[in-house]
Design an enzyme around this catalytic site. Structure first.
Site, mmCIF file in Angstrom:
data_model
loop_
_atom_site.group_PDB
_atom_site.id
_atom_site.type_symbol
_atom_site.label_atom_id
_atom_site.label_comp_id
_atom_site.label_asym_id
_atom_site.label_seq_id
_atom_site.Cartn_x
_atom_site.Cartn_y
_atom_site.Cartn_z
ATOM 1 N N ASP A 78 -6.497 8.656 -0.244
ATOM 2 C CA ASP A 78 -6.254 7.296 0.348
ATOM 3 C C ASP A 78 -5.140 7.163 1.180
ATOM 4 O OD1 ASP A 78 -7.463 4.240 0.432
ATOM 5 O OD2 ASP A 78 -5.121 4.316 -0.053
ATOM 6 N N TYR A 83 0.651 2.919 7.016
ATOM 7 C CA TYR A 83 1.563 3.730 6.287
ATOM 8 C C TYR A 83 2.558 4.605 6.838
ATOM 9 C CZ TYR A 83 -1.816 2.260 2.438
ATOM 10 O OH TYR A 83 -2.597 1.501 1.299
ATOM 11 N N GLN A 194 -11.324 -1.899 -2.250
ATOM 12 C CA GLN A 194 -10.112 -1.315 -2.914
ATOM 13 C C GLN A 194 -9.252 -2.702 -3.107
ATOM 14 O OE1 GLN A 194 -6.313 0.839 -1.006
ATOM 15 N NE2 GLN A 194 -8.213 2.101 -1.027
ATOM 16 N N TYR A 222 -6.243 -0.138 -6.563
ATOM 17 C CA TYR A 222 -4.626 0.451 -5.968
ATOM 18 C C TYR A 222 -3.701 -0.035 -6.877
ATOM 19 C CZ TYR A 222 -3.907 -3.893 -3.001
ATOM 20 O OH TYR A 222 -3.656 -5.129 -2.584
ATOM 21 N N LEU A 225 -0.639 2.237 -11.402
ATOM 22 C CA LEU A 225 0.618 2.290 -12.439
ATOM 23 C C LEU A 225 1.348 1.228 -12.393
ATOM 24 C CD1 LEU A 225 1.277 6.190 -11.532
ATOM 25 C CD2 LEU A 225 -0.107 5.264 -13.497
HETATM 26 N N1 LIG Z 1 -5.394 -1.594 0.135
HETATM 27 C C1 LIG Z 1 -4.092 -2.063 -0.105
HETATM 28 O O1 LIG Z 1 -3.725 -3.151 0.434
HETATM 29 C C2 LIG Z 1 -3.228 -1.065 -1.024
HETATM 30 C C3 LIG Z 1 -2.174 -1.753 -1.524
HETATM 31 C C4 LIG Z 1 -1.187 -0.945 -2.032
HETATM 32 C C5 LIG Z 1 -1.488 0.312 -2.264
HETATM 33 N N2 LIG Z 1 -2.452 0.741 -1.778
HETATM 34 C C6 LIG Z 1 -2.881 2.358 -1.988
HETATM 35 O O2 LIG Z 1 -2.718 2.587 -3.374
HETATM 36 C C7 LIG Z 1 -1.904 3.781 -3.628
HETATM 37 C C8 LIG Z 1 -1.378 3.528 -4.981
HETATM 38 O O3 LIG Z 1 -0.657 2.199 -5.099
HETATM 39 P P1 LIG Z 1 0.910 1.996 -5.269
HETATM 40 O O4 LIG Z 1 1.509 3.362 -4.451
HETATM 41 O O5 LIG Z 1 1.176 0.796 -5.020
HETATM 42 O O6 LIG Z 1 1.250 2.252 -6.684
HETATM 43 P P2 LIG Z 1 1.027 3.252 -7.972
HETATM 44 O O7 LIG Z 1 0.286 4.398 -7.401
HETATM 45 O O8 LIG Z 1 0.732 2.224 -9.169
HETATM 46 O O9 LIG Z 1 2.424 3.722 -8.250
HETATM 47 C C9 LIG Z 1 3.192 4.710 -7.328
HETATM 48 C C10 LIG Z 1 4.599 4.784 -7.993
HETATM 49 O O10 LIG Z 1 4.454 5.429 -9.379
HETATM 50 C C11 LIG Z 1 5.045 6.564 -9.329
HETATM 51 N N3 LIG Z 1 4.545 7.544 -10.131
HETATM 52 C C12 LIG Z 1 3.340 8.073 -10.072
HETATM 53 N N4 LIG Z 1 2.994 8.923 -10.799
HETATM 54 C C13 LIG Z 1 3.848 8.845 -11.885
HETATM 55 C C14 LIG Z 1 3.942 9.389 -13.090
HETATM 56 N N5 LIG Z 1 3.149 10.294 -13.404
HETATM 57 N N6 LIG Z 1 5.101 9.314 -13.959
HETATM 58 C C15 LIG Z 1 6.129 8.445 -13.153
HETATM 59 N N7 LIG Z 1 5.794 7.653 -11.958
HETATM 60 C C16 LIG Z 1 4.861 8.021 -11.490
HETATM 61 C C17 LIG Z 1 5.495 7.045 -7.972
HETATM 62 O O11 LIG Z 1 6.714 7.498 -7.804
HETATM 63 P P3 LIG Z 1 6.821 9.148 -7.551
HETATM 64 O O12 LIG Z 1 6.225 9.507 -6.106
HETATM 65 O O13 LIG Z 1 8.182 9.342 -7.870
HETATM 66 O O14 LIG Z 1 5.880 9.949 -8.466
HETATM 67 C C18 LIG Z 1 5.420 5.636 -7.114
HETATM 68 O O15 LIG Z 1 6.844 5.039 -7.363
HETATM 69 C C19 LIG Z 1 -0.981 3.524 -2.358
HETATM 70 O O16 LIG Z 1 -0.405 4.806 -2.169
HETATM 71 C C20 LIG Z 1 -1.953 3.254 -1.444
HETATM 72 O O17 LIG Z 1 -2.786 4.531 -1.074
HETATM 73 C C21 LIG Z 1 -3.543 0.097 -1.169
#
Ligand SMILES: NC(=O)c1ccc[n+]([C@@H]2O[C@H](COP(=O)([O-])OP(=O)(O)OC[C@H]3O[C@@H](n4cnc5c(N)ncnc54)[C@H](OP(=O)(O)O)[C@@H]3O)[C@@H](O)[C@H]2O)c1
Length: 300
Positions: A78, A83, A194, A222, A225
């Protein structure tokens, strides 16, 4: 639409599938999958990219992390034009250069570009940054400030007919937004919505998730975590349950998010070891007791 009471959804942690008559969870050689309404099958856990390619870690490390995720079955990626101002798409382009055919690629257009000409231009720019001639899924990033949703649908359908996108969807749409979309000709071709969804944020269970399930719109979770900093993984209950079962908190949290068979979680990580933990969720099915404990700790 059938009315779904909150009480009915209160059993979702344990009985989401039986309560709503959802399709049975499917598995493939690499683990759990989700079927989209057009028959495409995608892994239930993919990879996000919102903060990748922006210097948080060396680029090679992040590329290695994403590449590891692909090898472990997290082949849905995604991204979005916003970004890092396109830097995440460029990083992904480097990772998928020699394995485009293994990837289900998702990008998004920002609402201020959501006009006929704007979408065409944004799509071309995303394709160029990603080094590909098509997206598997193209999403409208937010409903707010979109002047003409019918024009967006029409343009998405044109991109689909021209082969530059295989299907399209939306993001951050509530039920009223989805109802509005369904009144537009072609709106029902929307493949996914999403939205934020995690143990710490179950708001979509009230209305958006059941609406999407009943209209066969796959939900992409999304921040599964808890978003940047992964707050869900520091929760003492998550840590206790995970360690008692010999699992990582991340695998537990992601397996919970995709437990219904209709949700695709897209955790982001720039770390190989974190990606390995996340990929373990693809083959992890939580037991009734674990689900009950998580429900108690994170009420719907
Ligand atoms: N449509 C929208 O409006 C929208 C909004 C927000 C996000 N998104 C999408 O959703 C994706 C994910 O959401 P998000 O990035 O907000 O949150 P997330 O995936 O819940 O959390 C990301 C965080 O978790 C850490 N992490 C990941 N795996 C881990 C593990 N196994 N152990 C410990 N820490 C871990 C990452 O750091 P490390 O890199 O250190 O692992 C990062 O700080 C985004 O990248 C984006 O593609 C979409």
């Amino acid at each position: 639409m059938h009315a779904i009471t909150r009480r009915r959804f209160a059993v979702c942690g344990v009985g989401l599938i039986s309560a709503l008559g959802l399709p049975n969870r499917a598995t493939s050689a690499v683990g759990q999958t989700v079927s989209l309404s057009d028959g495409a099958v995608v892994p239930a856990v993919g990879q996000g990219s919102a903060r990748l390619g922006q210097g948080r870690r060396p680029a090679e490390e992040e590329e290695q992390a994403m590449s590891t995720g692909l090898s472990l079955g997290m082949t849905l990626i995604d991204t979005a034009e916003v970004y890092g101002g396109g830097k995440a798409e460029q990083l992904i382009g480097r990772v998928i250069k020699d394995r485009r055919d293994q990837v289900f690629l998702v990008s998004k257009v920002w609402p201020s570009h959501a006009t006929r000409a704007g979408i065409q231009e944004s799509c071309s720019a995303s394709l160029a940054r990603l080094g590909t001639d098509h997206l598997d899924l193209y999403l409208l990033h937010w409903p707010d400030r979109v002047k003409d949703l019918a024009e967006v649908v029409e343009t998405f359908e044109q991109l689909r007919a021209g082969g530059r996108i295989r299907r399209w969807g939306v993001s951050n749409f509530g039920v009223a937004d989805m109802e509005r979309l369904w009144r537009i000709p072609g709106g029902e071709h929307c493949a996914t919505n999403q939205v934020p969804y995690s143990l710490a944020d179950r708001k979509v269970e009230r209305a958006v998730l059941p609406w999407c399930v009943q209209h066969r719109v796959a939900v992409m979770a999304y921040s599964p975590l808890g978003g940047e900093g992964a707050s869900v993984l520091r929760n003492p209950t998550v840590q206790r349950i995970a360690s008692s079962q010999g699992r990582s908190p991340a695998a537990l949290a992601l397996a919970w998010a995709v437990r219904s068979g209709s949700v695709i979680a897209i955790p982001e990580s720039g770390s190989v070891s974190h990606v390995r933990e996340n990929a373990a969720a693809l083959t992890l099915t939580l037991g009734t007791d674990e689900l009950r404990q998580l429900d108690e700790a994170f009420p719907a």
